[in-house]
Design an enzyme around this catalytic site. Structure first.
Site: not given
Ligand code: PEP
Ligand code: MG
Length: 755
Positions: A367, A680
Site C-alpha cells: 500500500h 489495467c
Molecule cells: C491487477 O491484478 O492487475 C490489478 C490491476 O489489480 P491489483 O494490482 O490492484 O491487484
C-alpha cells in the site's frame, strides 16, 4: 588466574574521566587502552577501527609495538580480529595461535602473547571496530571479563562515531562509520530524490553512557519499564491502534517483550556493569541487532523489528518523550527513512518538502508503494538495516527507478545522480510536449490511454497527462488509509469528489479489493494458509453483502445524473458476476424507492484476473458491459507464481508465448462478442509490454500516470500492422521459447520505437 581489577564500574568511571580531559582524540585512545589493559590485568590492549575500505586499522595499543599504530591494517577476512569484525561476536582463546584463523603481523610483535580476548565495537548492530586484550600466559577469560570488555566498547563506539576519532583518519582512509554506502533495494516508486535523512521514528541519541550512580539508574530503568507497560496496556485497551502501524499484534508482541525477564535481566546486568539505563538498553539492543542481522530466517528478522520497537519505546520512556512517528514538519529536501510505514502516516507529511522514501520493508505492490507512486515520491523498499545505518541529516540519494540507495554519497556519485535527475526532468518535459498529441500509431490505429488512481491526490494527473479517463480506480485505498471502516456517506463524498475532478471523463470504479495482501487494520481477518487464493475481493463482497451494498449505494448516489462504471475484482465464475450484478440491481431499486436521483447509465464490468474466466469468456462477455484485464493477478495465477515473492516473481514473463496467447485469446473472443477488453494491470504501463498488447489487438490501456508519456512516445512510432504480423508469426513458430521479450525488443530497435 587473574581477573579484572576493580571491576567494570571502576573502569567505566575512569573512562569517563579520560573522556572529559581536554586532550586530543589520539591521546584519549592511547590513555583508554592503558586503562583497559591495567583494569583487565592484560599485557596488551589494542583498538582497531573499521575503515571505509573494509580493513581494520590499529588506532591505539598498549603492549604492541607503538610504531604499528596506524600502520597495521587487517582485512576483515583475515586473522582473529577480522573474524570478530565480520561475525560481530566476541572471541576468547587461551591459546590464540592454535586457532585456524590466527594470522601473525610481524610489525606488532604479538607472537609472544598466547591468550586473546576480542570483542566487536558495535553501534546499532553495525561493526565499527574491534577491541582486543592479550596475555602472555595461557589465560582463560571469564564471562564477567568478556562482559566488562563489551561494556567498555559502548563508550568506544560513541567515540568512534563522533567527529574526533574520524579526524584521526589519514586522508583517503575514512573510517567505516561515516563511509559512503551503495545499497540495493527494490523499486517502489519511480524517480530520483537527493536530500537528507529524516527518520520516521527518530532514534533517541544516548548522550550519557556511563552511570554516576548505578542504584539510581536501576530505579530509573524500573520506572521506565513500568511506564512503558502501562502505556502499552492503555493503547491496547483503547482499541484505537490503527494509526502509524501500531497494529494490535505488534503491540501484543511489544507487551510480551516488556514482560520478558530474559531481556530485562540483560539490561539490568548492563546497568550493574556501570552503564546508564539508556546506555544499557542501547548495549543490549546493539548486541541483539548484530546477532539477528546475520540471520536469514524471516521469522527472526521480524522479531528484530519488534525488539527494535520496544527498545525505542523504552528509550523514549526513559527520556520522558512520547513514542510515535515524526509528525508533519519536515526540513527541506527530506528523505524519509523507516522500517515500515503505513499509507496514512506518509500522507501526514508535508509533500512539498519530501524528496524520497526508503524502507526496510515494503514490496512493490504494498500500500505504501501505491501511495508513494500516487504522490510522485521516489521510493525504494526492502533495504536491509537502513534504519541502523543512517543518522538524521546524512546525505542520501534514492533512485526509485533502479532500487538503488546511496548513503553519504561521494561528490562524484552525487554529481552523477544530479545529472541523472536533470536528464529525467528533461525527458519528462519531452513527454509533457506529447501531451496534446492524440495516441495514434503510424498506421493510424488509435489507442485509448487512461490512468490508474485510488486517492484524490491522483486526480490532477488526469489533466496533466491528458489521459482519457480513469481506467481503474482502486477504491480499497480509501479503506486502507482510514483508521476505521469508512461510512457509506464518507465513501459517497470521495466518489463525488473523484467524479467532479474527472470533469466528465469516464472513471471505472473497482469495488473493494481487500484480502490477500491488502489488509484493513481494523478488520478481523482470519489467518489463511494461502491468502492470495483465499477469502478476498468479490468473495468477501458476496459473503458480506452489507459491505458491498454500502459501497454500491455510495457509488450510485455519487454518480447521480452521470454515467457510472463499476467493475468487480477477482471474479472466478459467471455466477459470481451475476450475484454482484443482482446487488447493483437491488441498490438501484433502493434509490428509486427512496426517490434519489440515479446515474444516467450504469456499465458493469469484470476484471479478468482468475484464469478460470478464460474458459468462460463467451458467457462473461454476454453478461458484462466490459472486461478489464488485471494482468498482475492474471499472470500470478496463470504461472502459479506469487507476485509478492521475489524468488519467483521474476521467473515467468508475461511476454512468454503462454502469457501472450492467453492475452490474445481474451481480446479476440471479447471482440467476437462485442465486449470491450482493456488492460489495467502494470503491464499496460511498460512501453514494451504495452506495445505487445497493442500488437495482440488491445486498443485501451490503463496505467500509472507516469507511464502515459513513455507509452504514448512508443505508440507514436509504432506500425501495428507490422508488429501484429511479427507477433503472430513468432507465436506460431516459437511457441516453446521462454519469452518473446528479446524478439519484441529487436522489433522495437529495428523500427526506432522508444521503449
Ligand atoms: C491487477 O491484478 O492487475 C490489478 C490491476 O489489480 P491489483 O494490482 O490492484 O491487484
Ligand atoms: Mg488484481
Amino acid at each position: 588466574m587473574r581477573g579484572a581489577l576493580g571491576g567494570p564500574r571502576v573502569l567505566l568511571r575512569r573512562l569517563r574521566e579520560v573522556m572529559a580531559e581536554p586532550v586530543s582524540a589520539q591521546e584519549k585512545l592511547d590513555r583508554i587502552v592503558v586503562l583497559i589493559a591495567g583494569n583487565m590485568v592484560a599485557e596488551v590492549c589494542s583498538v582497531y577501527v573499521l575503515r571505509a575500505d573494509n580493513n581494520l586499522e590499529l588506532y591505539a595499543t598498549e603492549g604492541l609495538k607503538p610504531e604499528a599504530v596506524h600502520r597495521t591494517v587487517i582485512s576483515t577476512d583475515e586473522g582473529l580480529v577480522g573474524l570478530i569484525a565480520s561475525s560481530a561476536e566476541p572471541l576468547a582463546l587461551s591459546d590464540a595461535q592454535s586457532h585456524p584463523a590466527f594470522s601473525y603481523k610481524p610489525e606488532t610483535g604479538e607472537e609472544i602473547y598466547h591468550s586473546f580476548l576480542g570483542v566487536p565495537v558495535l553501534r546499532a548492530g553495525n561493526t565499527l571496530g574491534v577491541l582486543v586484550v592479550q596475555n602472555r600466559a595461557y589465560r582463560v577469560y571469564t564471562e564477567e571479563e568478556i562482559e566488562a570488555l563489551q561494556t567498555t566498547t559502548m563508550v568506544m563506539a560513541e567515540m568512534v562515531a563522533s567527529g574526533d576519532v574520524q579526524a584521526l583518519a589519514p586522508p583517503g582512509q575514512d573510517i567505516a562509520v561515516r563511509r559512503p554506502l551503495a545499497l540495493k533495494g527494490v523499486s517502489l516508486a519511480d524517480g530520483i530524490g537527493l536530500g537528507y535523512v529524516v527518520l520516521h521514528e527518530p532514534r533517541i541519541i544516548v548522550q550519557r553512557m556511563i552511570a554516576e550512580d548505578v542504584n539510581q539508574e536501576l530505579v530509573r530503568l524500573d520506572r521506565a519499564v513500568q511506564a512503558l507497560r502501562a502505556s502499552i496496556d492503555r493503547l491496547l485497551e483503547r482499541g484505537d491502534v490503527a494509526h502509524h502501524g501500531e497494529h494490535r499484534d505488534v503491540l501484543e508482541t511489544v507487551r510480551m517483550f516488556a514482560n520478558d525477564q530474559g531481556w530485562l535481566r540483560r539490561i539490568r546486568e548492563a546497568v550493574i556493569s556501570g552503564l546508564t539505563a539508556e546506555g544499557a538498553v542501547e548495549r543490549v539492543q546493539s548486541d541483539t541487532r548484530a546477532r539477528m542481522l546475520r540471520q536469514t530466517d524471516p521469522y527472526l528478522r521480524d522479531r528484530l523489528h519488534d525488539l527494535d520497537e520496544i527498545a525505542n519505546r523504552l528509550l523514549h520512556s526513559l527520556a520522558g518523550t512520547s513514542f510515535g512517528g515524526h509528525k508533519g514538519a519536515l526540513p527541506d529536501n527530506a528523505i524519509l527513512v523507516a522500517r515500515s510505514m503505513g499509507p496514512a502516516a506518509l500522507l501526514d507529511y508535508d509533500r512539498s518538502r519530501l524528496r524520497g522514501l526508503v524502507l526496510e520493508e515494503g514490496g512493490p505492490t504494498s500500500h505504501i508503494a501505491i501511495v508513494a507512486r500516487a504522490l510522485g515520491i521516489p521510493a525504494v523498499g526492502e533495504v536491509a538495516n537502513i534504519v541502523g545505518i543512517v543518522e538524521t541529516g546524512d546525505a542520501i540519494i534514492v533512485d526509485g527507478t533502479s532500487g538503488d540507495v546511496q548513503v553519504r554519497p561521494q561528490a562524484n556519485v552525487e554529481a552523477a545522480y544530479a545529472e541523472k535527475a536533470r536528464l529525467r526532468a528533461r525527458r519528462q518535459e519531452q513527454y509533457r510536449r506529447l501531451r496534446d498529441l492524440p495516441a495514434v500509431t503510424r498506421d493510424g490505429v488509435a489507442v485509448s490511454l487512461s490512468i490508474n488512481a485510488g486517492l484524490i491526490v491522483d486526480m490532477p494527473h488526469l489533466t496533466e497527462t491528458a489521459a482519457e479517463g480513469v481506467g481503474l480506480f482502486r477504491t480499497e485505498l480509501q479503506f486502507m488509509v482510514a483508521e476505521r471502516l469508512p461510512s457509506t456517506s464518507e465513501q459517497q463524498a470521495l466518489y463525488e469528489q473523484v467524479l467532479a475532478e474527472a470533469n466528465g471523463a469516464p472513471v471505472t470504479f473497482r469495488t473493494l479489493d481487500i484480502g490477500g495482501d491488502k489488509i484493513l487494520p481494523y478488520m478481523e481477518i482470519t489467518d489463511e494458509e494461502n491468502p492470495a487464493l483465499g477469502w478476498r475481493a468479490i468473495r468477501i463482497g458476496l459473503d458480506r453483502p452489507a459491505l458491498l451494498r454500502s459501497q454500491v449505494r455510495a457509488l450510485l448516489k455519487a454518480a447521480a445524473g452521470r454515467e457510472l462504471r463499476i467493475m468487480f475484482p477477482m471474479v472466478a465464475t459467471v455466477d459470481e458476476f451475476l450475484r454482484a450484478k443482482a446487488i447493483v440491481g437491488k441498490e438501484k431499486a433502493y434509490l428509486k424507492r427512496h426517490g434519489y436521483p440515479k446515474p444516467s447509465a450504469v456499465a458493469l464490468g469484470v476484471m479478468i484476473e482468475v484464469p478460470s474466466l478464460l474458459f468462460q469468456l463467451e458467457e462473461i462477455c454476454r453478461e458484462a458491459d466490459f472486461v478489464s484485464i488485471g494482468s498482475n493477478d492474471l499472470m500470478q495465477f496463470l504461472f502459479a507464481a506469487d507476485r509478492e515473492n521475489r524468488q519467483v516473481a521474476g521467473r515467468f514473463d508475461p511476454l512468454s508465448p503462454a502469457g501472450l496467447r492467453a492475452l490474445r485469446m481474451i481480446v479476440t473472443q471479447a471482440r467476437q462478442h462485442e465486449c470491450s477488453a482493456t488492460v489495467c494491470g502494470e503491464m499496460g504501463g511498460r512501453p514494451l509490454e504495452a506495445m505487445a498488447l497493442i500488437g495482440l489487438g488491445y486498443r485501451g490501456l490503463s496505467m500509472p500516470p507516469a507511464a502515459v508519456g513513455p507509452v504514448k512516445a512508443m505508440i507514436l512510432e509504432l506500425d501495428v500492422g507490422a508488429l501484429t504480423k511479427t507477433l503472430d508469426e513468432a507465436l506460431r513458430k516459437e511457441g516453446s521459447v521462454t519469452s518473446l521479450r528479446a524478439r519484441l525488443e529487436t522489433f522495437a530497435a529495428d523500427n526506432a520505437i522508444p521503449i
